[in-house]
Design a protein around this motif. Structure first.
Motif, PDB file in Angstrom:
ATOM      1  N   THR A   1      11.545  -1.965   1.162  1.00 40.81           N
ATOM      2  CA  THR A   1      11.488  -0.653   1.810  1.00 40.81           C
ATOM      3  C   THR A   1      12.702  -0.453   2.725  1.00 40.81           C
ATOM      4  OG1 THR A   1      10.284  -1.437   3.748  1.00 40.81           O
ATOM      5  CG2 THR A   1       8.957  -0.734   1.832  1.00 40.81           C
ATOM      6  N   ALA A   2      12.998   0.792   2.997  1.00 38.20           N
ATOM      7  CA  ALA A   2      14.046   1.104   3.972  1.00 38.20           C
ATOM      8  C   ALA A   2      13.681   0.511   5.332  1.00 38.20           C
ATOM      9  CB  ALA A   2      14.251   2.610   4.073  1.00 38.20           C
ATOM     10  N   ASP A   3      12.403   0.522   5.661  1.00 34.57           N
ATOM     11  CA  ASP A   3      11.950  -0.079   6.929  1.00 34.57           C
ATOM     12  C   ASP A   3      12.362  -1.544   7.004  1.00 34.57           C
ATOM     13  OD1 ASP A   3      10.763   2.384   7.206  1.00 34.57           O
ATOM     14  OD2 ASP A   3       8.731   1.622   7.439  1.00 34.57           O
ATOM     15  N   GLU A   4      12.238  -2.264   5.905  1.00 31.33           N
ATOM     16  CA  GLU A   4      12.592  -3.682   5.877  1.00 31.33           C
ATOM     17  C   GLU A   4      14.098  -3.863   6.055  1.00 31.33           C
ATOM     18  OE1 GLU A   4      12.156  -7.792   5.751  1.00 31.33           O
ATOM     19  OE2 GLU A   4      10.695  -6.210   6.098  1.00 31.33           O
ATOM     20  N   VAL A   5      14.886  -3.035   5.412  1.00 29.27           N
ATOM     21  CA  VAL A   5      16.341  -3.106   5.562  1.00 29.27           C
ATOM     22  C   VAL A   5      16.723  -2.845   7.026  1.00 29.27           C
ATOM     23  CG1 VAL A   5      18.535  -2.010   4.923  1.00 29.27           C
ATOM     24  CG2 VAL A   5      16.796  -2.472   3.166  1.00 29.27           C
ATOM     25  N   ILE A   6      16.127  -1.843   7.616  1.00 27.06           N
ATOM     26  CA  ILE A   6      16.403  -1.512   9.015  1.00 27.06           C
ATOM     27  C   ILE A   6      15.984  -2.666   9.921  1.00 27.06           C
ATOM     28  CG2 ILE A   6      15.709   0.013  10.919  1.00 27.06           C
ATOM     29  CD1 ILE A   6      15.589   2.272   8.731  1.00 27.06           C
ATOM     30  N   ARG A   7      14.789  -3.188   9.708  1.00 27.02           N
ATOM     31  CA  ARG A   7      14.312  -4.305  10.534  1.00 27.02           C
ATOM     32  C   ARG A   7      15.262  -5.495  10.449  1.00 27.02           C
ATOM     33  NH1 ARG A   7      12.438  -8.913  10.183  1.00 27.02           N
ATOM     34  NH2 ARG A   7      12.111  -8.878   7.943  1.00 27.02           N
TER      35      ARG A   7
ATOM     36  N   ALA B   1       5.300   2.235  13.730  1.00 29.64           N
ATOM     37  CA  ALA B   1       5.303   0.780  13.522  1.00 29.64           C
ATOM     38  C   ALA B   1       6.738   0.252  13.469  1.00 29.64           C
ATOM     39  CB  ALA B   1       4.550   0.421  12.249  1.00 29.64           C
ATOM     40  N   LEU B   2       7.613   0.938  12.748  1.00 28.40           N
ATOM     41  CA  LEU B   2       9.016   0.514  12.677  1.00 28.40           C
ATOM     42  C   LEU B   2       9.674   0.620  14.046  1.00 28.40           C
ATOM     43  CD1 LEU B   2      11.537  -0.359  11.131  1.00 28.40           C
ATOM     44  CD2 LEU B   2      11.911   2.063  10.569  1.00 28.40           C
ATOM     45  N   ALA B   3       9.439   1.699  14.747  1.00 33.54           N
ATOM     46  CA  ALA B   3      10.020   1.871  16.083  1.00 33.54           C
ATOM     47  C   ALA B   3       9.572   0.753  17.022  1.00 33.54           C
ATOM     48  CB  ALA B   3       9.636   3.233  16.649  1.00 33.54           C
ATOM     49  N   ARG B   4       8.302   0.424  16.989  1.00 32.78           N
ATOM     50  CA  ARG B   4       7.768  -0.642  17.844  1.00 32.78           C
ATOM     51  C   ARG B   4       8.404  -1.990  17.484  1.00 32.78           C
ATOM     52  NH1 ARG B   4       3.132   1.091  17.956  1.00 32.78           N
ATOM     53  NH2 ARG B   4       2.462   0.388  15.902  1.00 32.78           N
ATOM     54  N   THR B   5       8.494  -2.282  16.197  1.00 32.06           N
ATOM     55  CA  THR B   5       9.091  -3.539  15.745  1.00 32.06           C
ATOM     56  C   THR B   5      10.533  -3.647  16.222  1.00 32.06           C
ATOM     57  OG1 THR B   5       7.681  -3.693  13.801  1.00 32.06           O
ATOM     58  CG2 THR B   5       9.763  -4.870  13.706  1.00 32.06           C
ATOM     59  N   CYS B   6      11.289  -2.582  16.079  1.00 31.19           N
ATOM     60  CA  CYS B   6      12.700  -2.603  16.480  1.00 31.19           C
ATOM     61  C   CYS B   6      12.849  -2.729  17.998  1.00 31.19           C
ATOM     62  CB  CYS B   6      13.410  -1.363  15.952  1.00 31.19           C
ATOM     63  SG  CYS B   6      13.565  -1.360  14.149  1.00 31.19           S
ATOM     64  N   ARG B   7      11.989  -2.049  18.742  1.00 31.47           N
ATOM     65  CA  ARG B   7      12.025  -2.192  20.205  1.00 31.47           C
ATOM     66  C   ARG B   7      11.722  -3.633  20.612  1.00 31.47           C
ATOM     67  NH1 ARG B   7       9.562   2.854  20.374  1.00 31.47           N
ATOM     68  NH2 ARG B   7       7.520   1.891  20.432  1.00 31.47           N
ATOM     69  N   ASP B   8      10.751  -4.248  19.944  1.00 31.64           N
ATOM     70  CA  ASP B   8      10.366  -5.618  20.270  1.00 31.64           C
ATOM     71  C   ASP B   8      11.494  -6.613  19.963  1.00 31.64           C
ATOM     72  OD1 ASP B   8       7.922  -4.666  21.087  1.00 31.64           O
ATOM     73  OD2 ASP B   8       6.824  -5.382  19.317  1.00 31.64           O
ATOM     74  N   LEU B   9      12.301  -6.308  18.945  1.00 30.27           N
ATOM     75  CA  LEU B   9      13.418  -7.195  18.611  1.00 30.27           C
ATOM     76  C   LEU B   9      14.500  -7.098  19.674  1.00 30.27           C
ATOM     77  CD1 LEU B   9      13.619  -6.564  14.768  1.00 30.27           C
ATOM     78  CD2 LEU B   9      12.961  -8.694  15.890  1.00 30.27           C
TER      79      LEU B   9
END
Length: 100
Positions: free
Chosen positions: A68-74, A92-100
């Motif tokens: 997924t594009a989400d996976e590429v972004i992550r 969910a993607l926004a939260r994951t990226c903020r946590d990183l």
């Protein structure tokens, strides 16, 4: 600051399901905005569309292929978290990226 755009997500916001399948329209929407932003990478879901270029000035277009594009972004954020600002309305993607 460099930007990662969840481009299929943006397409859905611009034009519903048809919009998420219309990368040319998403690129047209992003071009004026991207000109003053430095590096901007728009990540679309799926396989590369031949009719869509890879670079439009500061705007780079990437395709997610079999993930997924989400996976590429992550993955990009994971490699260099302080480099990227992620543009998405996917909570969910926004939260994951903020946590990183």
């Amino acid at each position: 600051m460099s930007y990662l755009i969840d481009a299929s997500n943006l397409g859905g916001l611009l034009g519903g399901k048809r919009g998420s399948r219309d990368p040319e329209e998403v690129i047209r929407f992003l071009l004026p905005w991207s000109r003053s932003r430095g590096k901007v990478v728009a990540v679309f879901d799926g396989v590369e569309k031949i009719r869509v270029g890879k670079h439009y000035g500061a705007l780079e277009v990437r395709w997610s292929g079999s993930v997924t594009a989400d996976e590429v972004i992550r993955r990009e954020v994971e490699k260099s978290p302080r480099t990227w600002a992620v543009v998405t309305n996917d909570q969910a993607l926004a939260r994951t990226c903020r946590d990183l």
